[in-house]
Write a protein that holds these residues in place. Structure first.
Motif, PDB file in Angstrom:
ATOM      1  N   THR A 648       0.827  -1.211   0.000  1.00  0.00           N
ATOM      2  CA  THR A 648       0.000   0.000   0.000  1.00  0.00           C
ATOM      3  C   THR A 648       0.859   1.258   0.000  1.00  0.00           C
ATOM      4  O   THR A 648       0.643   2.181  -0.800  1.00  0.00           O
ATOM      5  CB  THR A 648      -0.926  -0.002   1.226  1.00  0.00           C
ATOM      6  OG1 THR A 648      -1.764  -1.163   1.195  1.00  0.00           O
ATOM      7  CG2 THR A 648      -1.788   1.241   1.251  1.00  0.00           C
ATOM      8  N   VAL A 649       1.836   1.302   0.898  1.00  0.00           N
ATOM      9  CA  VAL A 649       2.690   2.495   1.001  1.00  0.00           C
ATOM     10  C   VAL A 649       3.461   2.718  -0.294  1.00  0.00           C
ATOM     11  O   VAL A 649       3.492   3.839  -0.837  1.00  0.00           O
ATOM     12  CB  VAL A 649       3.661   2.362   2.196  1.00  0.00           C
ATOM     13  CG1 VAL A 649       4.672   3.496   2.178  1.00  0.00           C
ATOM     14  CG2 VAL A 649       2.894   2.355   3.507  1.00  0.00           C
ATOM     15  N   ASN A 650       4.084   1.664  -0.814  1.00  0.00           N
ATOM     16  CA  ASN A 650       4.894   1.808  -2.032  1.00  0.00           C
ATOM     17  C   ASN A 650       4.047   2.234  -3.225  1.00  0.00           C
ATOM     18  O   ASN A 650       4.443   3.094  -4.023  1.00  0.00           O
ATOM     19  CB  ASN A 650       5.620   0.501  -2.346  1.00  0.00           C
ATOM     20  CG  ASN A 650       6.706   0.180  -1.342  1.00  0.00           C
ATOM     21  OD1 ASN A 650       7.119   1.043  -0.571  1.00  0.00           O
ATOM     22  ND2 ASN A 650       7.169  -1.051  -1.325  1.00  0.00           N
ATOM     23  N   THR A 651       2.862   1.627  -3.354  1.00  0.00           N
ATOM     24  CA  THR A 651       2.004   1.948  -4.499  1.00  0.00           C
ATOM     25  C   THR A 651       1.491   3.380  -4.413  1.00  0.00           C
ATOM     26  O   THR A 651       1.527   4.127  -5.400  1.00  0.00           O
ATOM     27  CB  THR A 651       0.822   0.971  -4.561  1.00  0.00           C
ATOM     28  OG1 THR A 651       1.314  -0.362  -4.621  1.00  0.00           O
ATOM     29  CG2 THR A 651      -0.024   1.239  -5.799  1.00  0.00           C
ATOM     30  N   VAL A 684      -5.486  10.212   3.212  1.00  0.00           N
ATOM     31  CA  VAL A 684      -5.357   9.893   4.639  1.00  0.00           C
ATOM     32  C   VAL A 684      -6.719   9.969   5.322  1.00  0.00           C
ATOM     33  O   VAL A 684      -6.990   9.225   6.274  1.00  0.00           O
ATOM     34  CB  VAL A 684      -4.334  10.816   5.342  1.00  0.00           C
ATOM     35  CG1 VAL A 684      -2.954  10.637   4.748  1.00  0.00           C
ATOM     36  CG2 VAL A 684      -4.767  12.264   5.307  1.00  0.00           C
ATOM     37  N   ASN A 685      -7.584  10.855   4.837  1.00  0.00           N
ATOM     38  CA  ASN A 685      -8.948  10.900   5.376  1.00  0.00           C
ATOM     39  C   ASN A 685      -9.708   9.619   5.043  1.00  0.00           C
ATOM     40  O   ASN A 685     -10.487   9.119   5.860  1.00  0.00           O
ATOM     41  CB  ASN A 685      -9.695  12.113   4.821  1.00  0.00           C
ATOM     42  CG  ASN A 685      -9.413  13.386   5.607  1.00  0.00           C
ATOM     43  OD1 ASN A 685      -9.944  13.587   6.691  1.00  0.00           O
ATOM     44  ND2 ASN A 685      -8.553  14.226   5.068  1.00  0.00           N
ATOM     45  N   ILE A 686      -9.497   9.104   3.832  1.00  0.00           N
ATOM     46  CA  ILE A 686     -10.159   7.852   3.452  1.00  0.00           C
ATOM     47  C   ILE A 686      -9.665   6.707   4.328  1.00  0.00           C
ATOM     48  O   ILE A 686     -10.456   5.870   4.786  1.00  0.00           O
ATOM     49  CB  ILE A 686      -9.908   7.548   1.959  1.00  0.00           C
ATOM     50  CG1 ILE A 686     -10.605   8.592   1.082  1.00  0.00           C
ATOM     51  CG2 ILE A 686     -10.399   6.143   1.604  1.00  0.00           C
ATOM     52  CD1 ILE A 686     -10.281   8.463  -0.394  1.00  0.00           C
ATOM     53  N   VAL A 703      -7.095  -1.348  -4.138  1.00  0.00           N
ATOM     54  CA  VAL A 703      -7.464  -0.945  -5.499  1.00  0.00           C
ATOM     55  C   VAL A 703      -8.232   0.379  -5.465  1.00  0.00           C
ATOM     56  O   VAL A 703      -7.987   1.279  -6.281  1.00  0.00           O
ATOM     57  CB  VAL A 703      -8.313  -2.040  -6.171  1.00  0.00           C
ATOM     58  CG1 VAL A 703      -8.902  -1.534  -7.485  1.00  0.00           C
ATOM     59  CG2 VAL A 703      -7.458  -3.271  -6.434  1.00  0.00           C
ATOM     60  N   ILE A 704      -9.141   0.527  -4.507  1.00  0.00           N
ATOM     61  CA  ILE A 704      -9.922   1.763  -4.433  1.00  0.00           C
ATOM     62  C   ILE A 704      -9.040   2.925  -3.982  1.00  0.00           C
ATOM     63  O   ILE A 704      -9.239   4.071  -4.407  1.00  0.00           O
ATOM     64  CB  ILE A 704     -11.125   1.575  -3.491  1.00  0.00           C
ATOM     65  CG1 ILE A 704     -12.000   0.422  -4.002  1.00  0.00           C
ATOM     66  CG2 ILE A 704     -11.953   2.848  -3.417  1.00  0.00           C
ATOM     67  CD1 ILE A 704     -13.184   0.105  -3.129  1.00  0.00           C
ATOM     68  N   LEU A 705      -8.048   2.651  -3.144  1.00  0.00           N
ATOM     69  CA  LEU A 705      -7.105   3.705  -2.762  1.00  0.00           C
ATOM     70  C   LEU A 705      -6.310   4.178  -3.978  1.00  0.00           C
ATOM     71  O   LEU A 705      -6.012   5.363  -4.118  1.00  0.00           O
ATOM     72  CB  LEU A 705      -6.155   3.200  -1.676  1.00  0.00           C
ATOM     73  CG  LEU A 705      -6.738   3.078  -0.257  1.00  0.00           C
ATOM     74  CD1 LEU A 705      -5.742   2.431   0.680  1.00  0.00           C
ATOM     75  CD2 LEU A 705      -7.162   4.443   0.261  1.00  0.00           C
ATOM     76  N   ILE A 706      -5.959   3.252  -4.854  1.00  0.00           N
ATOM     77  CA  ILE A 706      -5.278   3.638  -6.101  1.00  0.00           C
ATOM     78  C   ILE A 706      -6.205   4.517  -6.939  1.00  0.00           C
ATOM     79  O   ILE A 706      -5.788   5.540  -7.501  1.00  0.00           O
ATOM     80  CB  ILE A 706      -4.859   2.386  -6.890  1.00  0.00           C
ATOM     81  CG1 ILE A 706      -3.818   1.578  -6.115  1.00  0.00           C
ATOM     82  CG2 ILE A 706      -4.289   2.774  -8.258  1.00  0.00           C
ATOM     83  CD1 ILE A 706      -3.519   0.230  -6.713  1.00  0.00           C
ATOM     84  N   LEU A 707      -7.481   4.128  -7.005  1.00  0.00           N
ATOM     85  CA  LEU A 707      -8.461   4.947  -7.727  1.00  0.00           C
ATOM     86  C   LEU A 707      -8.537   6.345  -7.126  1.00  0.00           C
ATOM     87  O   LEU A 707      -8.631   7.343  -7.850  1.00  0.00           O
ATOM     88  CB  LEU A 707      -9.854   4.313  -7.647  1.00  0.00           C
ATOM     89  CG  LEU A 707     -10.096   2.958  -8.321  1.00  0.00           C
ATOM     90  CD1 LEU A 707     -11.530   2.534  -8.093  1.00  0.00           C
ATOM     91  CD2 LEU A 707      -9.785   3.028  -9.782  1.00  0.00           C
TER      92      LEU A 707
END
Length: 817
Positions: A648-651, A684-686, A703-707
């Motif tokens: 997650t952090v790297n992406t 960060v809020n998400i 995946v949604i964080l990438i979006l």
């Protein structure tokens, strides 16, 4: 338009080469240790077996499931399944054409013979169970749950029993396996459930059950997804509708369906040409591209409407593209970049989706600035020709020429652009958007807004990173109330997960070598001493030692080899172990497979991960890293679990760096930094919202964080671009912020509202996976709109006024220049 249609049809033709691939293997990291072990085992020994299970629960009877009538019912179901001709063809066998391997069950104590069980009294049944338990003939943890003992430590009752039947996975027999599980195992089991429901409970689960139920959930949610997209389309039509049916632009808004269809066709077609499969996750691209397309459509349409109607339609399109083309290009490129970085994730299912989404984003962008831009010009000509919206073949008769009336209106307004027509808020002086634009530029308001957003971001960041949970619940992708979810709940309650841990030797082993035998002995002693293993490992080496108790370190090589050859000639070795050993031409063992039952901690992932490491260390300490390895199929997803933080952090960091680089190419450095600040705060809020709303960090949420990285830019970049455009016309920071909010804010708001309406529909889903999608999209859109329309204008104002005060903000070009 024709050229674009021809090109898109040519690219869409690639879908004929696309193959559907929903293999669960696509969800495992292919660069992990577990995946390497999995592929080695599969290549050496073939596919894994499939397990069919049913549980019996009796909380009423004095002896529970050890009551004679309950055991007879469980045995009748087992024999009804096992007596099917197809079962004998598909069951696990030690040797080809041999008998089926016995099921794992307490029923084995009566050799699965109903007459033997029927001949015993209730007291004899309990005695049989206790004798077997005392002699270690059964593994109680695997077959009975909720045990109760008397003062003599004898078993007097058990609440549950489970029966585990195994089917052999053979090439070319997948259809037969699937048919047996549905038409034989599940059908017979469900009949038994209904038959005995008044006496005791039965729960069934076949290997295919989870995929069947998750597919059912997806099918139910697909209709919900389609309804959500219809809501988005209806909102677009509502926003573009006018009382005057000539000036209305609903037909133009409905073209979003065509744009999305063309872009998805291009994306799927290119993937087909590239050999990338179509997965169920690819369907989410429809929802994403619909949102992206609507946002760009509002931006383009509003910019077009701000151009004087007296200008030729081609010039109005050109001016509109010149005004907002930069921001549309910026958001499209950043979305493309975010998905491209996501495609590097070591999970094929996610990688395939991100590639498809990246291609779709660029496709919809190119279609918008060509096909849709041409449609804008044609629609303008329709209005000038006095043709009805939705029915352009019909012309309205008027007393005055439509074009003359438009020119008169234009001249009477001193050649100023008309108000934005596609806004939900009229741009009158007292309209909400004007009031807000005037409010946000107040010095105190802007500074307070910045402070509050930074405090919110810090708080949500702490909440998210300190308490967010990882992993995924096995019921997340099942329909509410699914029998599979109930089965897992009961199994976890009474048994936990009794599973098989395999130990694969990878070094060439010489049975005559005392050193190799010592390594094997140490390895399996280490395994047996693990706190979570059950019983003695089932292995050819242990069986050989039991066969020849005289074996020792001092046994000569010739005697040891002769002993091994004698053992391998026995019926036990031929039937039970020969298929788990691979020999070379010299008679040495290239690889072999042994196994041990163990208690898998399904409810405590951290504990399960620790046990995985312990099992691996036990094999390594026995003979070294290249000698053997331990493996269980659950470790495939556990590898994903332990890397999700780093992943997650790297992406996200890679996506954010890429977004900043792209923003610098389109904006100035200060604006690019402020846009990236908004993107970081939104994410960060998400993450904080995920922690508060019981959304776990896993592959789906990643995946949604990438979006959200790409979508966050959409909400901010248009406002920043509008601000810079106003500055180049000589406006001060305050006026530039007001113009940007007035002209771009409503377009951004319309796009956000359309997505919000759609995601609210998803909240009605009965699948936890889609509920998670609703929660995260709701947070993404809400935080995106707030940061893009409130925080960013406030930061632009403060930074702009600071540069003006320092004398560095005067390098702007006056409008007349």
């Amino acid at each position: 338009m024709v050229l674009m249609l021809v090109l898109t049809m040519a690219l869409t033709s690639g879908v004929t080469f696309t193959e559907l691939d929903n293999d669960y293997e696509n969800w495992y990291p292919h660069k992990s240790t577990a995946w390497g072990h999995y592929t080695f085992q599969k290549q050496a020994f073939g596919k894994y077996n499939r397990t069919e299970l049913y549980l019996v629960e009796d909380t009423v009877s004095v002896n529970g499931v050890l009551t004679k009538s309950v055991l007879e019912g469980a045995l009748a179901l087992h024999n009804e399944i096992a007596e099917q001709d197809s079962y004998s063809d598909l069951c696990v066998k030690y040797v080809v054409d041999g008998p089926c391997v016995d099921s794992v069950s307490i029923l084995a104590l009566w050799n699965y013979d109903a007459s033997v069980l029927s001949a015993q009294t209730q007291a004899q049944i309990l005695q049989t169970v206790n004798d077997a338990a005392n002699a270690n003939l059964i593994i109680l943890d695997a077959v009975l749950g909720g045990l109760e003992r008397d003062s003599n430590n004898d078993i007097v009752s058990a609440i549950a029993l489970q029966v585990i039947m195994s089917l052999h996975v053979m090439d070319g027999k997948d259809d037969e396996l699937m048919a047996f599980e549905k038409d034989n195992f599940m059908a017979k089991c469900n009949e038994a459930v209904a038959q005995h429901s008044s006496s005791y409970n039965m729960y069934c689960n076949s290997f295919r059950s989870y995929s069947d139920e998750s597919d059912r959930a997806i099918e139910a949610d697909q209709s919900l997804m389609m309804f959500a997209m219809l809501i988005m389309i209806a909102y677009v039509a509502f926003v573009l509708k006018r009382k005057d049916m000539v000036e209305s632009k609903m037909l133009l808004g409905l073209l979003i369906v065509v744009n999305v269809g063309l872009s998805l066709g291009v994306a799927f077609g290119i993937c087909g040409f590239l050999g990338l499969p179509f997965t169920q996750m690819s369907m989410m691209c429809i929802f994403i591209i619909m949102g992206v397309g609507i946002d760009d459509m509002f931006i383009l349409t509003d910019a077009f409407d701000r151009e004087p109607p007296s200008l030729p339609s081609s010039e109005r399109v050109a001016n509109a593209l010149a005004e907002v083309g930069g921001s549309i290009t910026l958001t499209s490129v950043t979305d493309f970049l975010a998905f491209s970085i996501g495609s590097t994730i070591d999970l094929p299912a996610v990688s395939y989706f991100c590639v498809t989404a990246a291609l779709a984003v660029m496709s919809v962008f190119l279609i918008q600035i060509t096909f849709f831009a041409a449609c804008l010009a044609i629609d303008a000509r329709r209005i000038l020709n006095n043709r009805y919206d939705l029915l352009p073949c019909f012309v309205r008769k008027q007393m005055e020429d439509w074009g003359q009336r438009e020119n008169a209106e234009h001249n009477s307004s001193n050649s100023k652009p008309l108000p934005m027509a596609s806004s939900v808020v009229d741009k009158t002086p007292l309209s909400p958007i004007n009031v807000f634009a005037d409010f946000i530029v107040r010095p105190v308001v802007s500074k307070v807004a910045i402070f509050l957003f930074l405090v919110l971001g810090a708080g949500m960041s702490y909440q998210g990173f300190s308490s967010i949970e990882k992993g995924i619940k096995i019921t997340d992708f099942l329909p509410a109330g699914s029998y599979v979810g109930i089965f897992y709940e009961k199994r976890d309650l009474y048994f936990g997960e009794i599973d098989t841990m395999e130990f694969i030797t990878t070094a060439t082993i010489d049975p005559s070598s005392a050193d190799d035998r010592a390594k094997l002995s140490t390895t399996f002693t280490n395994v047996e001493n693990l706190s979570f293993t059950v019983g003695t490992p089932n292995c050819w080496f242990n069986a050989w030692q039991a066969f020849d108790t005289s074996l020792s370190a001092s046994t000569s090589e010739s005697d040891a080899q002769a002993s091994f050859d004698n053992f391998m000639s026995t019926d036990e070795a031929k039937t039970k172990y020969a298929n788990n050993m691979v020999f070379n031409d010299d008679g040495k063992i290239v690889t072999s497979k042994c196994n041990s039952l163990f208690l898998f901690a399904t409810m405590d992932v951290e504990k399960a991960v620790d046990e995985m490491y312990q099992a691996r260390e036990a094999t390594i300490s026995g003979g070294g890293e290249d000698f053997a390895f331990a493996f269980n199929q659950n470790w495939l997803w556990m590898e994903r679990y332990i890397t999700i933080d780093t992943l997650t952090v790297n992406t996200l960091m890679g996506a954010l760096v890429g977004v900043f680089v792209v923003c610098v190419l389109f904006l100035d450095v200060t604006s690019a930094l402020l846009v990236c600040v908004c993107v970081v705060l939104i994410n960060v809020n998400i993450i904080g919202l995920m922690s508060l709303w019981d959304v776990r960090l896993n592959v789906a949420s990643l995946v949604i964080l990438i979006l959200s990285v790409g979508f966050s830019v959409d909400y901010s970049a248009h406002v920043a671009e509008g601000y810079l455009s106003a500055r180049t016309k000589g406006l001060k920071a305050k006026e530039a912020v007001q113009v940007s909010v007035r002209e771009m804010g409503v377009s951004v708001l319309n796009g956000g509202i359309s997505t919000l309406l759609a995601v609210v529909i998803l909240s009605a889903s009965k699948s936890e996976g889609f509920v998670v999608l609703f929660k995260m999209f709701l947070g993404m859109v809400t935080f995106g709109l707030l940061h893009g329309i409130v925080l960013l204008p406030a930061m632009l104002l403060v930074s702009g006024q600071a540069s003006e005060a320092c004398g560095t903000g005067g390098a702007v070009v006056k409008a007349e220049d």
